[in-house]
Design a protein around this motif. Structure first.
Motif, PDB file in Angstrom:
ATOM      1  N   ALA A   1     -30.370  39.901   2.692  1.00 22.59           N
ATOM      2  CA  ALA A   1     -30.206  41.252   2.576  1.00 22.59           C
ATOM      3  C   ALA A   1     -28.670  41.533   2.916  1.00 22.59           C
ATOM      4  O   ALA A   1     -28.109  41.241   4.169  1.00 22.59           O
ATOM      5  N   TYR A   2     -28.154  42.280   2.107  1.00 20.88           N
ATOM      6  CA  TYR A   2     -26.495  42.762   2.424  1.00 20.88           C
ATOM      7  C   TYR A   2     -26.877  44.258   2.391  1.00 20.88           C
ATOM      8  O   TYR A   2     -27.437  44.983   1.284  1.00 20.88           O
ATOM      9  N   GLU A   3     -25.964  45.056   3.129  1.00 21.58           N
ATOM     10  CA  GLU A   3     -26.023  46.653   3.340  1.00 21.58           C
ATOM     11  C   GLU A   3     -25.339  46.980   1.952  1.00 21.58           C
ATOM     12  O   GLU A   3     -26.151  48.069   1.564  1.00 21.58           O
ATOM     13  N   ARG A   4     -24.701  46.275   1.291  1.00 22.70           N
ATOM     14  CA  ARG A   4     -24.297  47.129  -0.095  1.00 22.70           C
ATOM     15  C   ARG A   4     -25.065  46.920  -1.243  1.00 22.70           C
ATOM     16  O   ARG A   4     -24.890  47.483  -2.270  1.00 22.70           O
ATOM     17  N   PHE A   5     -26.196  46.095  -1.041  1.00 27.45           N
ATOM     18  CA  PHE A   5     -27.011  45.566  -2.105  1.00 27.45           C
ATOM     19  C   PHE A   5     -27.874  46.900  -2.706  1.00 27.45           C
ATOM     20  O   PHE A   5     -28.335  47.652  -1.633  1.00 27.45           O
ATOM     21  N   THR A   6     -28.052  46.875  -3.939  1.00 29.76           N
ATOM     22  CA  THR A   6     -28.497  48.223  -4.541  1.00 29.76           C
ATOM     23  C   THR A   6     -30.144  48.461  -3.941  1.00 29.76           C
ATOM     24  O   THR A   6     -30.465  49.515  -3.519  1.00 29.76           O
ATOM     25  N   GLY A   7     -30.848  47.563  -3.801  1.00 25.42           N
ATOM     26  CA  GLY A   7     -32.181  47.494  -3.247  1.00 25.42           C
ATOM     27  C   GLY A   7     -32.139  48.219  -1.937  1.00 25.42           C
ATOM     28  O   GLY A   7     -33.062  49.256  -1.734  1.00 25.42           O
ATOM     29  N   ASN A   8     -31.411  47.916  -1.169  1.00 26.90           N
ATOM     30  CA  ASN A   8     -31.154  48.430   0.248  1.00 26.90           C
ATOM     31  C   ASN A   8     -30.768  49.745   0.259  1.00 26.90           C
ATOM     32  O   ASN A   8     -31.188  50.769   1.154  1.00 26.90           O
ATOM     33  N   GLN A   9     -29.760  50.090  -0.781  1.00 28.18           N
ATOM     34  CA  GLN A   9     -29.403  51.577  -0.695  1.00 28.18           C
ATOM     35  C   GLN A   9     -30.392  52.612  -1.351  1.00 28.18           C
ATOM     36  O   GLN A   9     -30.398  53.624  -1.011  1.00 28.18           O
ATOM     37  N   ILE A  10     -31.272  52.106  -2.494  1.00 27.63           N
ATOM     38  CA  ILE A  10     -32.229  52.794  -2.927  1.00 27.63           C
ATOM     39  C   ILE A  10     -33.319  53.141  -1.697  1.00 27.63           C
ATOM     40  O   ILE A  10     -33.854  54.247  -1.719  1.00 27.63           O
ATOM     41  N   ALA A  11     -33.558  52.108  -1.073  1.00 34.98           N
ATOM     42  CA  ALA A  11     -34.615  52.455   0.011  1.00 34.98           C
ATOM     43  C   ALA A  11     -34.143  53.457   1.189  1.00 34.98           C
ATOM     44  O   ALA A  11     -34.850  54.175   1.639  1.00 34.98           O
ATOM     45  N   LYS A  12     -32.643  53.485   1.297  1.00 37.04           N
ATOM     46  CA  LYS A  12     -32.150  54.456   2.302  1.00 37.04           C
ATOM     47  C   LYS A  12     -32.416  55.760   1.560  1.00 37.04           C
ATOM     48  O   LYS A  12     -32.763  56.864   2.415  1.00 37.04           O
ATOM     49  N   ILE A  13     -31.943  56.022   0.288  1.00 39.04           N
ATOM     50  CA  ILE A  13     -32.251  57.302  -0.294  1.00 39.04           C
ATOM     51  C   ILE A  13     -33.463  57.842  -0.369  1.00 39.04           C
ATOM     52  O   ILE A  13     -33.898  58.560  -0.089  1.00 39.04           O
ATOM     53  N   TYR A  14     -34.518  56.833  -0.726  1.00 36.54           N
ATOM     54  CA  TYR A  14     -35.902  57.057  -0.877  1.00 36.54           C
ATOM     55  C   TYR A  14     -36.509  57.604   0.801  1.00 36.54           C
ATOM     56  O   TYR A  14     -37.088  58.598   0.856  1.00 36.54           O
ATOM     57  N   GLN A  15     -35.968  57.029   1.914  1.00 35.69           N
ATOM     58  CA  GLN A  15     -36.257  57.560   3.037  1.00 35.69           C
ATOM     59  C   GLN A  15     -35.637  58.581   3.333  1.00 35.69           C
ATOM     60  O   GLN A  15     -36.101  59.492   4.434  1.00 35.69           O
ATOM     61  N   LYS A  16     -34.500  58.863   3.368  1.00 34.40           N
ATOM     62  CA  LYS A  16     -33.517  60.033   3.862  1.00 34.40           C
ATOM     63  C   LYS A  16     -33.658  61.115   3.014  1.00 34.40           C
ATOM     64  O   LYS A  16     -33.329  62.243   3.395  1.00 34.40           O
ATOM     65  N   ASN A  17     -33.779  61.099   1.551  1.00 34.57           N
ATOM     66  CA  ASN A  17     -33.726  61.949   0.757  1.00 34.57           C
ATOM     67  C   ASN A  17     -34.802  61.820  -0.472  1.00 34.57           C
ATOM     68  O   ASN A  17     -34.535  61.652  -1.238  1.00 34.57           O
ATOM     69  N   PRO A  18     -36.296  62.002  -0.060  1.00 37.83           N
ATOM     70  CA  PRO A  18     -37.134  61.670  -0.803  1.00 37.83           C
ATOM     71  C   PRO A  18     -37.216  62.615  -2.135  1.00 37.83           C
ATOM     72  O   PRO A  18     -37.694  62.235  -2.997  1.00 37.83           O
ATOM     73  N   GLU A  19     -36.658  63.992  -1.712  1.00 40.40           N
ATOM     74  CA  GLU A  19     -36.882  64.953  -2.655  1.00 40.40           C
ATOM     75  C   GLU A  19     -35.811  64.580  -4.010  1.00 40.40           C
ATOM     76  O   GLU A  19     -36.230  64.432  -5.407  1.00 40.40           O
ATOM     77  N   ALA A  20     -34.654  63.760  -3.821  1.00 40.52           N
ATOM     78  CA  ALA A  20     -33.978  63.583  -4.731  1.00 40.52           C
ATOM     79  C   ALA A  20     -34.426  62.286  -5.547  1.00 40.52           C
ATOM     80  O   ALA A  20     -34.329  62.177  -6.619  1.00 40.52           O
ATOM     81  N   TYR A  21     -35.040  61.373  -4.657  1.00 37.42           N
ATOM     82  CA  TYR A  21     -35.540  60.337  -5.383  1.00 37.42           C
ATOM     83  C   TYR A  21     -36.571  60.638  -6.232  1.00 37.42           C
ATOM     84  O   TYR A  21     -36.852  59.879  -7.383  1.00 37.42           O
ATOM     85  N   SER A  22     -37.563  61.474  -5.885  1.00 41.28           N
ATOM     86  CA  SER A  22     -38.617  62.173  -6.665  1.00 41.28           C
ATOM     87  C   SER A  22     -38.196  62.837  -7.858  1.00 41.28           C
ATOM     88  O   SER A  22     -38.684  62.666  -8.933  1.00 41.28           O
ATOM     89  N   ARG A  23     -37.053  63.335  -7.927  1.00 42.24           N
ATOM     90  CA  ARG A  23     -36.309  64.015  -9.146  1.00 42.24           C
ATOM     91  C   ARG A  23     -35.699  62.948 -10.053  1.00 42.24           C
ATOM     92  O   ARG A  23     -35.328  63.356 -11.098  1.00 42.24           O
ATOM     93  N   THR A  24     -35.600  61.697  -9.678  1.00 42.01           N
ATOM     94  CA  THR A  24     -34.519  60.789 -10.292  1.00 42.01           C
ATOM     95  C   THR A  24     -35.701  60.039 -11.470  1.00 42.01           C
ATOM     96  O   THR A  24     -36.790  59.547 -11.212  1.00 42.01           O
TER      97      THR A  24
END
Length: 566
Positions: free
Chosen positions: A167-190
């Motif tokens: 796992a690397y911080e820049r890799f996309t799966g981990n970036q998506i996980a952060k967005i889902y956890q920190k900004n669930p509204e934006a994730y649900s609108r995606t």
């Protein structure tokens, strides 16, 4: 402009960190047009530095997605104003900075499918993104998500074996996980999540483009052996993620829309439904969005070959073949490897090969590159490259058994910092004579590269060639050490626009993919690299023993300098 008005060609695009670039390559593989838009200089209203925004925490790094859209508008208008004849473009492909991600708002695909040629792209797409600033490869704010992902699949090595990288911080799966956890509204609108590469392809398609296997393997989400999304990794990152990503496709795929296809088994698809472009009747027409046909004069039959990451596109641009290695000797030193049987490890990255679906590529990065070489030059050779080269010529192969580790900044591979020197008896010493110091640096840098390349499955083959690029590739004496350590000839090649040119090559390959023509055959007319160095007789025997010693000493230094928290 008459000089490029009547040549059939393919376009290669590169949506890199600091600019968007394009090249046109004709059927003889000559580059006859190139242009670029530099974000900081040409789009100052976005206020980027180096093409990015570094946030207050110093860890979060993003880029405005509309900046990329507007850059494409500008470069296409520049091409049109120059008289570029878009009607001659047979196909196009491109590259994007790896690991960046784009979040399309629900309804965006409908907007893409109904673009009007009277307006620029930015005017029509400005409300299409649920997140306006895209996370990019420089972001390092997802350490918690990385640890969660590794724990879910059984540890760092298990994740590497599955996806090609720990796992690397820049890799996309981990970036998506952060967005889902920190900004669930934006994730649900995606509605759809793209990589920068598939986002750029989507602009040309007028519909969502699939993610290709090669760039997709830089996400910590794709199972590199069977090339499908890992359900365990998807579930660890965010719910409903597979639907938002779409299904990945081979990197040589022609993707797009079928406008008409008589007798095809794809005839049941809606006119603008994105698919992997397959047709068994021999008649296909149209992949590019009608927007580009009507506004710029692209032919309706212009194909869009799946875009990929900038590193895989560079491998294509350098035309690596099985057993080859590319060594970029720049601020950081980077290795691209062509692998048949990869061995994913805790260091480096394994990606699906962008030009051969049966093989793989590996990537290794070393921070202490040219800056370290320049420091030793200044300290030991009176700031003179001439004296530096003289030292390499006057000292013996193997340096009398003296070995050195030179890491003024914390290295990536291995995780060591500091300078460590060992004599022929493996005793650590405080200093070397000036000429021994220089050879110890260069031999050590190349031995580390070979050891860690072999750790990922790389083996020198009888037909192996090394392609050297970057600033230090102009120094013949440095290249001679490279040839001696690896036991293979070294060639130099112009790779100033390797991702761009590689994308154009891949467009030609996509056109020929239905014939099963290998990539090497497609690019055989490209300029040949120039032979720069061949191994010195007897070098193999000298370095075979030294490499074993270097590996043992590296582990000793690693143990001595390991941080207490580890």
């Amino acid at each position: 402009m008459a000089e490029h008005s009547a040549r059939h060609c393919c376009l290669g695009w590169d949506f890199s960190t600091q600019q968007v670039k394009v090249v046109a390559v004709d059927a003889e593989l000559n580059v006859f047009y190139e242009d670029s838009v530099h974000f900081d200089r040409d789009l100052p209203e976005f206020r980027t530095q180096g093409g990015v925004h570094v946030h207050e925490d110093g860890l979060t790094v993003t880029s405005p997605v509309l900046m990329w859209v507007q850059a494409l508008d500008i470069i296409l208008e520049k091409m049109k104003a120059s008289g570029f004849d878009f009607s001659q473009v047979l196909a196009l492909s491109g590259a994007g900075q790896q690991h960046g991600s784009v979040y399309w708002k629900a309804g965006a695909n409908q907007v893409l499918m109904s673009l009007t040629p009277d307006l620029l792209l930015r005017e029509q797409l400005q409300a299409c993104f649920s997140i306006s600033d895209s996370p990019v490869w420089m972001d390092s704010s997802t350490t918690a998500q990385c640890r969660q992902l590794e724990a879910t699949v059984g540890g760092a090595q298990a994740l590497s074996s599955l996806t090609g990288s720990r796992a690397y911080e820049r890799f996309t799966g981990n970036q998506i996980a952060k967005i889902y956890q920190k900004n669930p509204e934006a994730y649900s609108r995606t509605e759809r999540i793209s990589l920068v590469s598939s986002f750029a392809a989507s602009l040309f398609l007028g519909s969502y483009s699939p993610i290709d296997h090669s760039d997709g393997s830089g996400m910590n989400l794709l199972q590199i052996q069977d090339k499908v999304w890992s359900q365990a990794c998807l579930g660890a990152c965010a719910p409903g993620l597979e639907e938002k990503l779409g299904q990945p496709v081979p990197s040589c795929s022609v993707v797009g829309n079928i406008w008409s296809c008589s007798g095809s088994d794809a005839s049941h698809l809606a006119p603008s439904q994105p698919i992997l472009f397959t047709c068994h009747c021999g008649f296909t027409q149209g992949a590019i969005s009608s927007y580009f046909v009507q506004r710029y004069g692209f032919p309706a039959g212009c194909k869009v070959v799946a875009f990929t990451g900038d590193n895989p596109a560079s491998l294509a641009g350098m035309r690596l073949e099985e057993g080859d290695i590319a060594v970029s000797l720049g601020t950081s030193d980077t290795l691209f490897l062509w692998l048949q049987e990869p061995m994913p490890a805790l260091e480096g990255h394994i990606f699906c090969n962008p030009v051969d679906p049966q093989h793989y590529m590996a990537l290794l990065c070393f921070k202490n590159g040219s800056l370290m070489r320049e420091k030793i030059r200044d300290e030991s050779a009176s700031r003179s490259w001439s004296e530096f080269s003289k030292a390499l010529r006057s000292t013996e192969l193997g340096n009398g058994g003296n070995l050195g580790f030179y890491f003024d900044v914390m290295e990536i591979t291995p995780e060591i910092i500091g300078r460590h020197r060992f004599n022929a008896e493996n005793h650590e010493v405080s200093a070397f004579p000036w000429d021994v110091e220089i050879r110890a640096l260069i031999e050590g840098q190349f031995m580390a590269k070979k050891i860690h390349a072999e750790g990922l499955g790389y083996r020198v083959m009888p037909k192996t060639k090394i392609l050297a690029t970057g600033g230090a590739s102009h120094n013949k004496d440095i290249l001679q050490v490279l040839a001696d350590v690896f036991g293979a000839p070294v060639y130099v090649i112009d790779t100033a626009n390797s991702a761009c040119v590689g994308s154009a090559y891949r467009a030609f390959h996509g056109l020929a993919a239905g014939t099963n023509m290998p990539f090497s055959e497609v690019v055989k007319l490209a300029p040949n690299p120039r032979l720069a160095a061949t191994p010195t007789p007897g070098a193999f025997q000298v370095y075979e023993a030294l490499l074993q010693r270097y590996a043992v000493l590296e582990q000793r230094v690693l143990t001595q300098t390991r941080r207490p928290s580890e």
